[in-house]
Scaffold this active site. Structure first.
Site, PDB file in Angstrom:
ATOM      1  N   ARG A   1       9.589  -4.062 -10.743  1.00  0.00           N
ATOM      2  CA  ARG A   1       9.126  -2.577  -9.891  1.00  0.00           C
ATOM      3  C   ARG A   1      11.191  -1.817 -10.842  1.00  0.00           C
ATOM      4  O   ARG A   1      10.859  -0.949 -11.117  1.00  0.00           O
ATOM      5  CB  ARG A   1       9.838  -2.814  -8.963  1.00  0.00           C
ATOM      6  CG  ARG A   1       9.066  -1.545  -7.870  1.00  0.00           C
ATOM      7  CD  ARG A   1       9.591  -1.644  -6.660  1.00  0.00           C
ATOM      8  NE  ARG A   1       9.247  -3.240  -6.143  1.00  0.00           N
ATOM      9  CZ  ARG A   1       8.112  -2.447  -4.981  1.00  0.00           C
ATOM     10  NH1 ARG A   1       6.869  -1.475  -5.307  1.00  0.00           N
ATOM     11  NH2 ARG A   1       7.733  -4.009  -4.670  1.00  0.00           N
TER      12      ARG A   1
ATOM     13  N   CYS B   1     -14.732   5.153   0.046  1.00  0.00           N
ATOM     14  CA  CYS B   1     -15.662   5.088   1.532  1.00  0.00           C
ATOM     15  C   CYS B   1     -15.025   4.304   2.741  1.00  0.00           C
ATOM     16  O   CYS B   1     -15.312   2.829   2.648  1.00  0.00           O
ATOM     17  CB  CYS B   1     -16.937   4.309   1.286  1.00  0.00           C
ATOM     18  SG  CYS B   1     -17.874   5.438   0.333  1.00  0.00           S
ATOM     19  N   GLU B   2     -13.257   4.318   2.367  1.00  0.00           N
ATOM     20  CA  GLU B   2     -13.144   3.437   3.408  1.00  0.00           C
ATOM     21  C   GLU B   2     -11.918   4.506   4.372  1.00  0.00           C
ATOM     22  O   GLU B   2     -10.882   5.448   3.173  1.00  0.00           O
ATOM     23  CB  GLU B   2     -11.865   2.746   2.728  1.00  0.00           C
ATOM     24  CG  GLU B   2     -12.567   1.425   2.167  1.00  0.00           C
ATOM     25  CD  GLU B   2     -12.809   0.145   2.521  1.00  0.00           C
ATOM     26  OE1 GLU B   2     -11.821  -0.039   3.531  1.00  0.00           O
ATOM     27  OE2 GLU B   2     -13.173  -0.440   2.267  1.00  0.00           O
TER      28      GLU B   2
ATOM     29  N   PRO C   1      13.456  -9.139 -12.754  1.00  0.00           N
ATOM     30  CA  PRO C   1      13.286  -7.456 -12.522  1.00  0.00           C
ATOM     31  C   PRO C   1      12.152  -6.934 -12.880  1.00  0.00           C
ATOM     32  O   PRO C   1      11.703  -7.419 -14.172  1.00  0.00           O
ATOM     33  CB  PRO C   1      14.136  -6.505 -13.119  1.00  0.00           C
ATOM     34  CG  PRO C   1      14.602  -7.060 -13.803  1.00  0.00           C
ATOM     35  CD  PRO C   1      14.704  -8.229 -13.241  1.00  0.00           C
TER      36      PRO C   1
HETATM   37  C1  LIG Z   1       7.132 -10.616  -8.318  1.00  0.00           C
HETATM   38  C2  LIG Z   1       8.135 -11.801  -8.702  1.00  0.00           C
HETATM   39  C3  LIG Z   1       9.145 -10.972  -9.643  1.00  0.00           C
HETATM   40  C4  LIG Z   1       9.426  -9.091  -9.839  1.00  0.00           C
HETATM   41  O1  LIG Z   1       9.585  -8.737  -8.158  1.00  0.00           O
HETATM   42  P1  LIG Z   1      10.045  -6.934  -8.284  1.00  0.00           P
HETATM   43  O2  LIG Z   1       9.846  -6.538  -6.749  1.00  0.00           O
HETATM   44  O3  LIG Z   1       8.945  -6.722  -8.729  1.00  0.00           O
HETATM   45  O4  LIG Z   1      11.568  -6.854  -8.608  1.00  0.00           O
HETATM   46  C5  LIG Z   1      10.382 -11.181  -9.989  1.00  0.00           C
HETATM   47  N1  LIG Z   1      10.339 -12.350  -9.855  1.00  0.00           N
HETATM   48  C6  LIG Z   1       9.089 -13.546  -9.151  1.00  0.00           C
HETATM   49  C7  LIG Z   1       9.031 -15.725  -9.168  1.00  0.00           C
HETATM   50  C8  LIG Z   1       8.310 -13.051  -8.585  1.00  0.00           C
HETATM   51  O5  LIG Z   1       6.590 -13.477  -8.211  1.00  0.00           O
END
Ligand SMILES: *Cc1c(COP(=O)(O)O)cnc(C)c1O
Length: 377
Positions: free
Chosen positions: A234, A299-300, A232
């Site tokens: 996020r 500036c977008e 995990p």
């Molecule tokens: C980005 C990624 C994650 C984490 O993804 P989340 O959505 O932030 O949990 C885990 N494993 C791999 C291989 C990733 O590229």
């Protein structure tokens, strides 16, 4: 993730969500390993005190140099995403005289509903992973190579996934492949890596239930006698972050209220890149509310945090808190428009610490030269 206490599991935090050294050190103290996607992240995690054995190396485009760095660091496993990467890794490991511990990252062909197509990764035809019908052949090649040790099967099917079924389907597909490999006499696999992508709640959508996740995926790994790896990103950091910005101006245009802030898309890219929703609160009570666009100074036209949003009726000088910015916030920040990046501040109850200093103008120019030192080709 105490929810997984009955399973032999290790949480490998996905560094790309928030790679601040202070955050990494905190997670290390709490017992997490890490999942990295570049040599730069390898360097960061080593600086934050992680051992090689704490590290899983993912990513679709690892270079020879990055593979060498990972082997020298003694990472737990390198999640290989193509036949080309596997043969490059084999060559690098042979040159260094080491055995490369690998997992095969499978593209399990699982479709997931994510809020934005850019965050889907586990469907056929995407750049990620090895198509599931090529895995057996590649596993046989790995098993036959003295420079490779096949330790795992991995998948990562996307991000912001709020239902447990896609994880279950992906885990079942990996386990079916494991059965096939066992039948072929390949019995070196010890790890089942189901990736990350566990959803958080930005608005009214539901976060993934970690207990349901644990109760569904955990027993699958246990029953197969495999150690479970979860990655995990996020889920562990998004809720912990807030972007605080000051209102510079209020204006009206085309019958619309516009709130101009001193933060921009270079500080928080998600609204313009993914059309992502972030709740916005006023730091002090305002009494009344207005319907407004909350926009940055870049500036977008794509430089906005919210369009047609009901926000507190704030005036210039007031502060706004843009919520749930702990993941994919600062890590995606840039110097676009030559805007120095903001500081990162760790808050713990009644105390705080600046763990990333505010960038200065000279910081931004440090690698540049106005007077080319010409060399001939
Ligand atoms: C980005 C990624 C994650 C984490 O993804 P989340 O959505 O932030 O949990 C885990 N494993 C791999 C291989 C990733 O590229």
């Amino acid at each position: 993730m105490s929810a997984l206490h009955d399973t032999d599991v290790r949480v490998h935090y996905s560094v790309k969500a928030n790679s601040s050294l202070a955050v990494l050190a905190l997670l290390r103290e709490m017992g997490a390993g890490v999942d990295i996607v570049s040599g730069g992240e390898l360097h960061r995690t080593r600086c934050a005190g992680f051992a090689g054995s704490d590290i899983v190396f993912s990513g679709v485009g690892k270079t020879a140099q990055e593979l060498e760095e990972a082997l020298r660091a003694g990472v737990l496993m390198i999640n290989v995403e193509s036949a080309g990467e596997m043969s490059l890794l084999e060559a690098v490991a042979t040159r260094l005289g080491v055995v490369a511990p690998i997992a095969l990252r499978v593209n399990p062909g699982v479709s997931v509903e994510t809020p934005h197509p850019y965050t889907r990764t586990g469907e056929h035809g995407m750049k990620f992973g090895i198509p599931d019908d090529e895995v057996v052949q590649l596993a046989q090649a790995a098993a036959a190579s003295p420079a490779l040790a096949l330790l795992g099967l991995a998948a990562h099917i996307g991000s912001q996934i709020s239902r447990v079924e896609p994880f279950q389907t992906a885990a079942e597909r990996l386990l079916a492949l494991h059965e096939q490999l066992l039948a072929l006499g390949i019995s070196t696999i010890t790890h089942l890596d189901v990736g990350g992508g566990l959803a958080v709640s930005y608005r009214d959508e539901s976060a993934l239930d970690p207990n349901l996740f644990a109760a569904t995926v955990g027993p699958l790994a246990s029953a197969a006698g495999l150690k479970l790896i979860v990655e995990p990103g996020r889920f562990l950091v998004a809720d912990a972050g807030v972007l605080v910005t000051q209102v510079l101006y209020r204006k009206r245009s085309g019958g619309k209220e516009i709130v101009v802030t001193d933060a921009g898309m270079n500080d928080l890219l998600r609204p313009s890149h993914y059309n992502a929703y972030h709740a916005i609160d006023t730091v002090s009570e305002t009494g009344s509310a207005v319907l407004a666009d909350v926009v940055g100074p870049v500036c977008e036209s794509g430089d906005f945090f919210a369009l047609d949003r009901v926000v507190g009726d704030i005036q210039a000088g007031a502060l706004l808190a843009i919520r749930t910015t702990g993941a994919y916030g600062y890590v995606m920040a840039s110097n676009y428009n030559s805007r120095p990046r903001p500081p990162e501040v760790l808050v713990d109850g009644g105390r705080f610490a600046i763990v990333t200093a505010r960038e200065s103008y000279p910081d931004m120019l440090r690698l540049e030269s106005a007077t080319p030192e010409w060399r001939s080709l």
